[in-house]
Design a protein around this motif. Structure first.
Motif, PDB file in Angstrom:
ATOM      1  N   ILE A 124      -4.170   7.034  -1.650  1.00  0.00           N
ATOM      2  CA  ILE A 124      -3.769   5.653  -1.377  1.00  0.00           C
ATOM      3  C   ILE A 124      -3.828   4.840  -2.662  1.00  0.00           C
ATOM      4  CG2 ILE A 124      -4.252   3.573  -0.033  1.00  0.00           C
ATOM      5  CD1 ILE A 124      -3.411   5.884   1.703  1.00  0.00           C
ATOM      6  N   LYS A 125      -2.783   4.061  -2.914  1.00  0.00           N
ATOM      7  CA  LYS A 125      -2.765   3.183  -4.074  1.00  0.00           C
ATOM      8  C   LYS A 125      -2.182   1.831  -3.662  1.00  0.00           C
ATOM      9  CE  LYS A 125      -1.038   2.621  -8.795  1.00  0.00           C
ATOM     10  NZ  LYS A 125      -0.183   3.147  -9.879  1.00  0.00           N
ATOM     11  N   GLU A 126      -2.805   0.772  -4.153  1.00  0.00           N
ATOM     12  CA  GLU A 126      -2.301  -0.568  -3.886  1.00  0.00           C
ATOM     13  C   GLU A 126      -1.370  -1.002  -5.013  1.00  0.00           C
ATOM     14  OE1 GLU A 126      -5.725  -3.036  -3.258  1.00  0.00           O
ATOM     15  OE2 GLU A 126      -5.812  -2.509  -1.121  1.00  0.00           O
ATOM     16  N   THR A 142       0.851  -1.187   0.000  1.00  0.00           N
ATOM     17  CA  THR A 142       0.000   0.000   0.000  1.00  0.00           C
ATOM     18  C   THR A 142       0.888   1.238   0.000  1.00  0.00           C
ATOM     19  OG1 THR A 142      -1.726  -1.130   1.252  1.00  0.00           O
ATOM     20  CG2 THR A 142      -1.826   1.269   1.195  1.00  0.00           C
ATOM     21  N   ALA A 143       0.694   2.129  -0.984  1.00  0.00           N
ATOM     22  CA  ALA A 143       1.481   3.362  -1.088  1.00  0.00           C
ATOM     23  C   ALA A 143       0.587   4.562  -0.797  1.00  0.00           C
ATOM     24  CB  ALA A 143       2.090   3.481  -2.480  1.00  0.00           C
ATOM     25  N   GLU A 144       1.138   5.509  -0.046  1.00  0.00           N
ATOM     26  CA  GLU A 144       0.402   6.738   0.282  1.00  0.00           C
ATOM     27  C   GLU A 144       1.226   7.943  -0.147  1.00  0.00           C
ATOM     28  OE1 GLU A 144      -1.456   9.154   4.124  1.00  0.00           O
ATOM     29  OE2 GLU A 144      -0.559   7.166   4.392  1.00  0.00           O
ATOM     30  N   THR A 145       0.646   8.816  -0.973  1.00  0.00           N
ATOM     31  CA  THR A 145       1.340  10.010  -1.444  1.00  0.00           C
ATOM     32  C   THR A 145       1.296  11.089  -0.358  1.00  0.00           C
ATOM     33  OG1 THR A 145      -0.636  11.036  -2.386  1.00  0.00           O
ATOM     34  CG2 THR A 145       0.575   9.480  -3.781  1.00  0.00           C
ATOM     35  N   GLU A 168       9.662   4.972   3.647  1.00  0.00           N
ATOM     36  CA  GLU A 168       9.363   6.246   2.979  1.00  0.00           C
ATOM     37  C   GLU A 168      10.438   6.522   1.947  1.00  0.00           C
ATOM     38  OE1 GLU A 168       8.688  11.019   3.943  1.00  0.00           O
ATOM     39  OE2 GLU A 168       8.753   9.550   5.570  1.00  0.00           O
ATOM     40  N   ILE A 169      10.001   6.949   0.762  1.00  0.00           N
ATOM     41  CA  ILE A 169      10.939   7.257  -0.310  1.00  0.00           C
ATOM     42  C   ILE A 169      11.513   8.662  -0.112  1.00  0.00           C
ATOM     43  CG2 ILE A 169      11.195   7.649  -2.796  1.00  0.00           C
ATOM     44  CD1 ILE A 169       9.063   5.540  -3.265  1.00  0.00           C
ATOM     45  N   ILE A 170      12.829   8.749  -0.206  1.00  0.00           N
ATOM     46  CA  ILE A 170      13.526  10.037  -0.190  1.00  0.00           C
ATOM     47  C   ILE A 170      14.196  10.170  -1.540  1.00  0.00           C
ATOM     48  CG2 ILE A 170      15.191  11.509   1.001  1.00  0.00           C
ATOM     49  CD1 ILE A 170      12.920  10.579   2.806  1.00  0.00           C
ATOM     50  N   ALA A 171      13.888  11.237  -2.272  1.00  0.00           N
ATOM     51  CA  ALA A 171      14.478  11.403  -3.602  1.00  0.00           C
ATOM     52  C   ALA A 171      14.803  12.887  -3.788  1.00  0.00           C
ATOM     53  CB  ALA A 171      13.531  10.919  -4.680  1.00  0.00           C
ATOM     54  N   THR A 184       9.708  11.640  -3.753  1.00  0.00           N
ATOM     55  CA  THR A 184       9.873  12.002  -2.350  1.00  0.00           C
ATOM     56  C   THR A 184       8.541  12.035  -1.609  1.00  0.00           C
ATOM     57  OG1 THR A 184      11.871  13.283  -2.730  1.00  0.00           O
ATOM     58  CG2 THR A 184      10.593  13.843  -0.780  1.00  0.00           C
ATOM     59  N   GLY A 185       8.570  11.463  -0.419  1.00  0.00           N
ATOM     60  CA  GLY A 185       7.416  11.551   0.467  1.00  0.00           C
ATOM     61  C   GLY A 185       6.430  10.420   0.353  1.00  0.00           C
ATOM     62  N   ILE A 186       6.558   9.560  -0.665  1.00  0.00           N
ATOM     63  CA  ILE A 186       5.636   8.422  -0.768  1.00  0.00           C
ATOM     64  C   ILE A 186       5.966   7.412   0.333  1.00  0.00           C
ATOM     65  CG2 ILE A 186       4.907   6.457  -2.166  1.00  0.00           C
ATOM     66  CD1 ILE A 186       5.330   8.110  -4.645  1.00  0.00           C
ATOM     67  N   LYS A 187       4.941   7.049   1.080  1.00  0.00           N
ATOM     68  CA  LYS A 187       5.112   6.074   2.150  1.00  0.00           C
ATOM     69  C   LYS A 187       4.571   4.727   1.694  1.00  0.00           C
ATOM     70  CE  LYS A 187       4.857   9.566   5.794  1.00  0.00           C
ATOM     71  NZ  LYS A 187       4.128  10.072   6.979  1.00  0.00           N
ATOM     72  N   ILE A 188       5.338   3.683   1.977  1.00  0.00           N
ATOM     73  CA  ILE A 188       4.973   2.342   1.524  1.00  0.00           C
ATOM     74  C   ILE A 188       4.793   1.422   2.724  1.00  0.00           C
ATOM     75  CG2 ILE A 188       5.530   0.482  -0.086  1.00  0.00           C
ATOM     76  CD1 ILE A 188       7.770   2.298  -1.175  1.00  0.00           C
ATOM     77  N   SER A 189       3.685   0.706   2.745  1.00  0.00           N
ATOM     78  CA  SER A 189       3.475  -0.347   3.735  1.00  0.00           C
ATOM     79  C   SER A 189       3.704  -1.683   3.037  1.00  0.00           C
ATOM     80  CB  SER A 189       2.050  -0.280   4.306  1.00  0.00           C
ATOM     81  OG  SER A 189       1.862   0.905   5.058  1.00  0.00           O
ATOM     82  N   PHE A 190       4.883  -2.272   3.303  1.00  0.00           N
ATOM     83  CA  PHE A 190       5.204  -3.562   2.685  1.00  0.00           C
ATOM     84  C   PHE A 190       4.457  -4.689   3.403  1.00  0.00           C
ATOM     85  CE2 PHE A 190       8.924  -0.810   2.058  1.00  0.00           C
ATOM     86  CZ  PHE A 190       9.016  -0.841   0.680  1.00  0.00           C
ATOM     87  N   SER A 191       4.206  -4.478   4.704  1.00  0.00           N
ATOM     88  CA  SER A 191       3.472  -5.444   5.523  1.00  0.00           C
ATOM     89  C   SER A 191       2.981  -4.691   6.756  1.00  0.00           C
ATOM     90  CB  SER A 191       4.390  -6.604   5.939  1.00  0.00           C
ATOM     91  OG  SER A 191       5.410  -6.130   6.804  1.00  0.00           O
ATOM     92  N   ASN A 192       2.373  -5.413   7.681  1.00  0.00           N
ATOM     93  CA  ASN A 192       1.874  -4.776   8.902  1.00  0.00           C
ATOM     94  C   ASN A 192       2.998  -4.233   9.776  1.00  0.00           C
ATOM     95  OD1 ASN A 192      -0.793  -5.328   8.242  1.00  0.00           O
ATOM     96  ND2 ASN A 192      -0.758  -7.331   9.264  1.00  0.00           N
TER      97      ASN A 192
END
Length: 422
Positions: free
Chosen positions: A393-395, A385-388, A419-422, A406-414
């Motif tokens: 929210i995008k799966e 699950t990715a959150e901008t 978080e992406i830093i670019a 930059t700033g996209i947060k990813i939930s790989f699991s529980n």
């Protein structure tokens, strides 16, 4: 000694028979045969000089308990005794797995550093599970491993010497792999296993024995008394910073001389600690398998594919400038995923390992429409699950892609979030 011939049948303790097809090889303990068991091709290890009843009963117990993990080619069936002789049946080694010794002699080479690190992780995991089952291996050496050079997958064989912790199989091991206390006459246990594990890992990475340097080269003839000195009472690590008497010799120890500068300092510093006089003399202070896994994971986090030459390189992110060890060009570390205290550098074709299952979870790729833009592909079997930054929210389904922004947060699991830093 009763040698078996093609067509010979051996009776199993569970009932039934296995039929010998041909000999596959032989060693100091016994002969390995290809056998047919109910239409399935398997391997039979038949002992040249069978050990006593205690060894036979221990084999029976190990078969009943089952393998600690899928890393082991574990004994599966025990034969009845024939005039005092016996053996056990196990699965066959797949054709794409090769003896560890082939890698030490450069007859086989790992496809990549990624595969090499995967092999190290699998070995550590195998012995962690073995010790959790309450066993000690007791005869750990380079002949115990078969490795797939493409993937780094490992199979651990010759598990008949495995005994419950604190018990003695009667097999002491090989001098080059035995812990100093065992060389001196002590009983093998999980602590001596951990010394042997350190030796195996060093040889996996550097293709040289950690105690074979100038002292061994100067030895006129390797006798038992010299073995006890070089691998026991007077063992000196070849890169001991406080004792330069046993340094690698140019023209003899080319592998370690060439590879030592390649690997990250955190790995080299740890080997210096594990082979220090303190660790050699105090077995309970040796590094456990889980700590090795954490260290190898850190080393793997520093491995990327260079954008300039396309080769793998280790990066020291603490330095002012990260350069590729192959082409010498600067590798940008400005784009990465922050997961807790970890920073996974993002370069095209770099694999990312998010969890501890030794299987890559993500692959960094260039956008075909805009090569300067990077994408992360989900190569795991789990949905992300990715959150901008704006809250959208995008799966990301398996095999799906997401942009490196930059700033996209990813939930790989529980439990694993980044978080992406670019």
């Amino acid at each position: 000694m009763i040698e078996l011939k093609p067509g010979s049948k051996v009776d199993l303790t569970i009932g039934g028979q296995a039929t010998v097809i041909k000999e596959l090889g032989r060693g100091g303990q016994g002969i390995v045969y290809l056998v047919d068991l109910c239409g399935q091709k398997m391997a039979l290890k038949w002992y040249l000089n069978p050990l006593g009843d205690k060894f036979y009963k221990n084999l029976e117990k190990n078969i009943q308990s089952g393998a600690p993990s899928d890393a082991f080619i574990w004994p599966e069936y025990l034969t009845l005794k024939t005039k005092g002789y016996y053996g056990y049946i196990m699965k066959l080694r797949p054709a794409n797995y090769f003896e560890f010794g082939n890698f030490l002699l450069a007859k086989k080479n790992f496809k990549s550093f990624d595969a090499m690190l995967a092999a190290a992780m699998k070995i550590c995991d195998g012995f962690m599970m073995l010790h959790r089952f309450g066993f000690s291996y007791q005869d750990l050496n380079d002949g115990n491993f078969f490795i797939d050079p493409s993937t780094g997958d490992v199979l651990i064989c010759d598990n008949d010497n495995v005994m419950p912790q604190g018990e003695k199989s009667g097999i002491m091991g090989k001098a080059r792999y035995m812990a100093p206390e065992v060389v001196a006459g002590g009983i093998p246990d999980k602590y001596s296993d951990r010394f042997s594990l350190s030796v195996i890992l060093f040889m996996l990475f550097f293709a040289n024995h950690p105690f074979e340097g100038a002292k061994v080269v100067a030895c006129p003839c390797m006798t038992e008394s010299y073995e006890k000195k070089f691998y026991g009472s007077e063992a000196v690590f070849i890169y001991n910073p406080n004792d330069k008497s046993n340094l690698p010799v140019r023209g003899v120890h080319q592998n370690v001389i060439r590879r030592w500068p390649v690997f990250p300092a955190i790995l080299k510093d740890n080997f210096i600690q594990q082979f220090s006089q303190e660790k050699l003399k105090n077995p309970t202070t040796r590094m456990i398998e889980q700590e090795w896994q954490k260290l190898i994971a850190k080393v793997r986090d520093s491995l990327v594919v260079c954008p300039s030459c396309g080769e793998e390189t280790f990066l020291d992110t603490t330095s002012d400038e990260c350069k590729c060890m192959n082409c010498g060009k600067v590798v940008s570390i400005d784009r990465y995923i922050k997961i807790g205290s970890r920073s996974l550098i993002l370069t095209p074709n770099t694999k990312l390992y998010i969890d501890n299952d030794n299987v890559a979870d993500a692959l960094v790729v260039s956008n075909p429409q805009d090569p300067s833009m990077l994408l992360i592909q989900n190569i795991s079997g789990q949905k992300w699950t990715a959150e901008t930054p704006s809250g959208k929210i995008k799966e990301i389904e398996p095999k799906g892609f997401m942009p490196v922004k930059t700033g996209i947060k990813i939930s790989f699991s529980n439990i694993s979030k980044g978080e992406i830093i670019a």
